[in-house]
Design a protein around this motif. Structure first.
Motif, PDB file in Angstrom:
ATOM      1  N   ALA A   1       2.259   9.338  -5.567  1.00  0.00           N
ATOM      2  CA  ALA A   1       2.751  10.660  -5.163  1.00  0.00           C
ATOM      3  C   ALA A   1       3.842  11.155  -6.106  1.00  0.00           C
ATOM      4  CB  ALA A   1       3.266  10.599  -3.729  1.00  0.00           C
ATOM      5  N   ILE A   2       4.729  10.246  -6.538  1.00  0.00           N
ATOM      6  CA  ILE A   2       5.791  10.650  -7.468  1.00  0.00           C
ATOM      7  C   ILE A   2       5.198  11.072  -8.810  1.00  0.00           C
ATOM      8  CG2 ILE A   2       7.761   9.784  -8.773  1.00  0.00           C
ATOM      9  CD1 ILE A   2       8.471   8.048  -6.373  1.00  0.00           C
ATOM     10  N   SER A   3       4.205  10.320  -9.295  1.00  0.00           N
ATOM     11  CA  SER A   3       3.578  10.658 -10.585  1.00  0.00           C
ATOM     12  C   SER A   3       2.873  12.006 -10.502  1.00  0.00           C
ATOM     13  CB  SER A   3       2.591   9.552 -10.979  1.00  0.00           C
ATOM     14  OG  SER A   3       1.934   9.888 -12.176  1.00  0.00           O
TER      15      SER A   3
ATOM     16  N   ARG B   1       2.700  17.864 -11.664  1.00  0.00           N
ATOM     17  CA  ARG B   1       2.620  19.234 -11.155  1.00  0.00           C
ATOM     18  C   ARG B   1       3.830  20.051 -11.573  1.00  0.00           C
ATOM     19  NH1 ARG B   1       4.688  21.568  -6.859  1.00  0.00           N
ATOM     20  NH2 ARG B   1       5.425  19.561  -6.047  1.00  0.00           N
ATOM     21  N   ARG B   2       5.020  19.457 -11.438  1.00  0.00           N
ATOM     22  CA  ARG B   2       6.229  20.196 -11.825  1.00  0.00           C
ATOM     23  C   ARG B   2       6.259  20.456 -13.338  1.00  0.00           C
ATOM     24  NH1 ARG B   2      10.235  20.461  -7.971  1.00  0.00           N
ATOM     25  NH2 ARG B   2       9.798  19.284  -6.049  1.00  0.00           N
ATOM     26  N   ARG B   3       5.739  19.486 -14.119  1.00  0.00           N
ATOM     27  CA  ARG B   3       5.700  19.695 -15.570  1.00  0.00           C
ATOM     28  C   ARG B   3       4.777  20.869 -15.920  1.00  0.00           C
ATOM     29  NH1 ARG B   3       4.250  15.028 -16.636  1.00  0.00           N
ATOM     30  NH2 ARG B   3       6.318  14.097 -16.885  1.00  0.00           N
ATOM     31  N   GLN B   4       3.618  20.918 -15.290  1.00  0.00           N
ATOM     32  CA  GLN B   4       2.701  22.027 -15.545  1.00  0.00           C
ATOM     33  C   GLN B   4       3.292  23.358 -15.105  1.00  0.00           C
ATOM     34  OE1 GLN B   4      -0.958  21.043 -13.584  1.00  0.00           O
ATOM     35  NE2 GLN B   4      -1.414  19.299 -14.935  1.00  0.00           N
TER      36      GLN B   4
ATOM     37  N   ARG C   1       0.832  -1.210   0.000  1.00  0.00           N
ATOM     38  CA  ARG C   1       0.000   0.000   0.000  1.00  0.00           C
ATOM     39  C   ARG C   1       0.865   1.257   0.000  1.00  0.00           C
ATOM     40  NH1 ARG C   1      -2.324  -1.195   4.047  1.00  0.00           N
ATOM     41  NH2 ARG C   1      -1.370   0.147   5.618  1.00  0.00           N
ATOM     42  N   LEU C   2       1.919   1.234   0.801  1.00  0.00           N
ATOM     43  CA  LEU C   2       2.808   2.398   0.838  1.00  0.00           C
ATOM     44  C   LEU C   2       3.556   2.557  -0.483  1.00  0.00           C
ATOM     45  CD1 LEU C   2       4.297   2.060   4.438  1.00  0.00           C
ATOM     46  CD2 LEU C   2       2.559   3.665   3.651  1.00  0.00           C
ATOM     47  N   SER C   3       3.932   1.440  -1.122  1.00  0.00           N
ATOM     48  CA  SER C   3       4.612   1.538  -2.423  1.00  0.00           C
ATOM     49  C   SER C   3       3.686   2.141  -3.476  1.00  0.00           C
ATOM     50  CB  SER C   3       5.078   0.142  -2.860  1.00  0.00           C
ATOM     51  OG  SER C   3       5.987  -0.395  -1.938  1.00  0.00           O
ATOM     52  N   ALA C   4       2.408   1.715  -3.473  1.00  0.00           N
ATOM     53  CA  ALA C   4       1.444   2.283  -4.422  1.00  0.00           C
ATOM     54  C   ALA C   4       1.251   3.770  -4.168  1.00  0.00           C
ATOM     55  CB  ALA C   4       0.122   1.531  -4.320  1.00  0.00           C
ATOM     56  N   ARG C   5       1.164   4.126  -2.868  1.00  0.00           N
ATOM     57  CA  ARG C   5       1.015   5.550  -2.548  1.00  0.00           C
ATOM     58  C   ARG C   5       2.240   6.337  -2.972  1.00  0.00           C
ATOM     59  NH1 ARG C   5      -0.549   6.285   3.575  1.00  0.00           N
ATOM     60  NH2 ARG C   5      -0.320   8.449   2.875  1.00  0.00           N
TER      61      ARG C   5
END
Length: 520
Positions: A296-298, A303-306, A288-292
């Motif tokens: 979060a990274i995606s 956000r940074r791309r925008q 669950r933490l890996s999926a989160r």
């Protein structure tokens, strides 16, 4: 007639000595009460005697009984005697003829019922708590995921199977079992030894040092669990460097090891649940933490791309950014060509205006001549000034080394020398005084150790013809000349007779009566 009959009757009564009566009573008491159990309260107990034995009294509301515990028996007692404790003593009755008393020789001792055990337990609890063995600040946190777990329990009971089964279901780790008796007189000593043994293991040894310890036992009565109230167990638990979980008895049971342990479990199964987490839950939580984390990274990358695109739209184009610097560069390049031409013309005019002539050289030579003349005129003045300055400094140095100044300096040095001589004399006197005291002490010590002080007490020093001390009679031959030194003078002697052999190594012949060696 009546008096004679009375005398005859008295003479027919058997007579006994005091020792015979005492021994007869001793045999009677020991034969009749060879093995008894006596209940009473301990009174007059002051600890063990210097011989290792214990002497005290058992009493109730109407009588008292002398009691003794021999040294060898005291080491085997489960419950040491305590003042005011009601106990049941098992032993044999005997008498002590020296004071016409009877006493019980105790072979085993146990508290009289659960009430006495609880009183003993509360007293021990208060004493150990006063030492800080139950303090919360001493307790250590349990490791989250131990690699090796040490279990101290019986290897044949259901407790160890429950613990291993529960650990295997939750998170399989290595389990090391230290087998002990969990009930009986040796329980406390074995559990304390097991705790100390696990702590003494080396992390790199053949048997890995556990990261967590579990002391476990099933439920039982107060007497059954009494071994876990042993003072040695509590101290070993409190001083253990490895975190320890106590799982002794059921939820309602409690022992002193529960108070000293870092964590108390209601049951042995509960201790296994405290020791390790559930592996499946950890894996699910990790997934669950890996999926989160991936989400979060995606989202952060989007956000940074925008934000980058928004900033790019707000920035001007490269032509707009370089338009003004390009114009300034073109204007500077145009001014540079004109400036070079103007500077070249100005330098040419200046060069053309410079003309070398004889008149110009004459003027420069005349100016140089005037400068030399002025320097020659100032040179005597400067020289005289330098001479006056050197003469004044010489006069000051001469005044400084005058005879009067030398006399003053010699006077100061003489005073310093006189003071140094005085200090030297005092130091020499003090050094001599200390040496004299040390010499006197050494002389007194030598006098006290000298053999001459022994001669003053009536002894004599025997020397042979070569003036060597004679230590044994076997070293003297008949007819040998000897010298005897007494406290006041020395005299000669001739050895006669034979040695008695007393004190000579290897001599086993007894001394014949009436025959003794002589030196005269």
């Amino acid at each position: 007639m009546e008096e004679s009959r009375r005398d005859d009757s008295l003479s027919n009564v058997a007579e006994y000595s005091v020792s015979e009566i005492s021994l007869a009573l001793k045999r009677t008491v020991e034969d009749t009460f060879g093995h008894v159990r006596v209940r009473g309260e301990i009174s007059g107990f002051r600890g063990r005697h210097s011989s290792g034995h214990c002497y005290f009294t058992l009493k109730d509301d109407r009588a008292r009984l002398e009691a003794v515990i021999w040294k060898t028996t005291f080491a085997k007692l489960r419950f040491p005697p305590q003042e005011g404790l009601e106990v049941i003593a098992t032993g044999r009755l005997t008498t002590y003829p020296g004071s016409s008393k009877y006493q019980i020789v105790i072979e085993s001792l146990e508290p009289a019922g659960a009430g006495a055990l609880m009183a003993l337990l509360e007293e021990r609890k208060r004493r150990l708590a006063a030492e800080g063995l139950f303090a919360e600040e001493r307790k250590k946190p349990l490791p989250f995921l131990p690699r090796v777990i040490g279990v101290i329990t019986s290897p044949t009971g259901a407790v160890i199977r429950d613990i291993i089964h529960r650990i295997t279901d939750r998170f399989p780790v290595r389990v090391v079992v230290w087998p002990v008796r969990v009930q009986g007189e040796t329980t406390g000593a074995e559990v304390a030894t097991a705790i100390s043994g696990f702590n003494a293991l080396s992390p790199d040894g053949a048997i890995a040092r556990p990261d967590l310890l579990i002391v476990a036992r099933g439920g039982g009565s107060l007497e059954d669990l009494w071994g876990f109230n042993d003072e040695a167990v509590v101290r070993a638990t409190a001083t253990s460097a490895i975190p320890l979980i106590s799982a002794v008895g059921h939820e309602t049971d409690w022992t002193l090891i529960d108070l000293a342990a870092d964590r108390r479990a209601p049951t042995p199964t509960g201790a296994a649940e405290m020791a390790v987490p559930v592996k499946a839950e950890l894996e699910a939580n990790l997934a669950r933490l890996s999926a989160r984390l991936r989400g979060a990274i995606s989202r952060d990358l989007d956000r940074r791309r925008q934000e980058s695109r928004s900033l790019a739209r707000a920035l001007p184009s490269p032509d707009q950014l370089f338009a003004l610097p390009r114009r300034r560069f073109d204007e500077a390049a145009g001014r540079l060509a004109r400036a070079l031409e103007t500077a070249t013309q100005r330098k040419r005019l200046h060069f053309n205006g410079m003309r070398l002539s004889i008149a110009t050289l004459d003027r420069r030579l005349a100016q140089a001549q005037r400068d030399i003349t002025q320097c020659g005129e100032r040179l005597p003045i400067v020289y005289l000034s330098l001479v006056r300055h050197r003469r004044a400094r010489f006069d000051r140095d001469a005044a400084r080394i005058s005879p009067r100044a030398n006399l003053q300096r010699i006077s100061i040095l003489a005073e310093r020398l006189k003071a140094a001589i005085g200090r030297k004399d005092r130091a020499v006197h003090l050094r001599l005084e200390r040496a004299r005291v040390a010499f006197d002490q050494t002389a007194r010590l030598a006098e006290s150790l000298s053999y001459k002080s022994v001669l003053d007490r009536g002894f004599a020093l025997v020397r042979d013809a070569e003036d060597r001390p004679v230590k044994r009679a076997g070293d003297v031959k008949p007819g040998e000349a000897l010298s005897l030194q007494f406290a006041d003078d020395s005299m000669g002697a001739i050895a006669t007779g034979k040695s008695s052999g007393v004190g000579r190594k290897g001599s086993s012949s007894p001394k014949e009566p009436g025959k003794q060696g002589s030196l005269f």
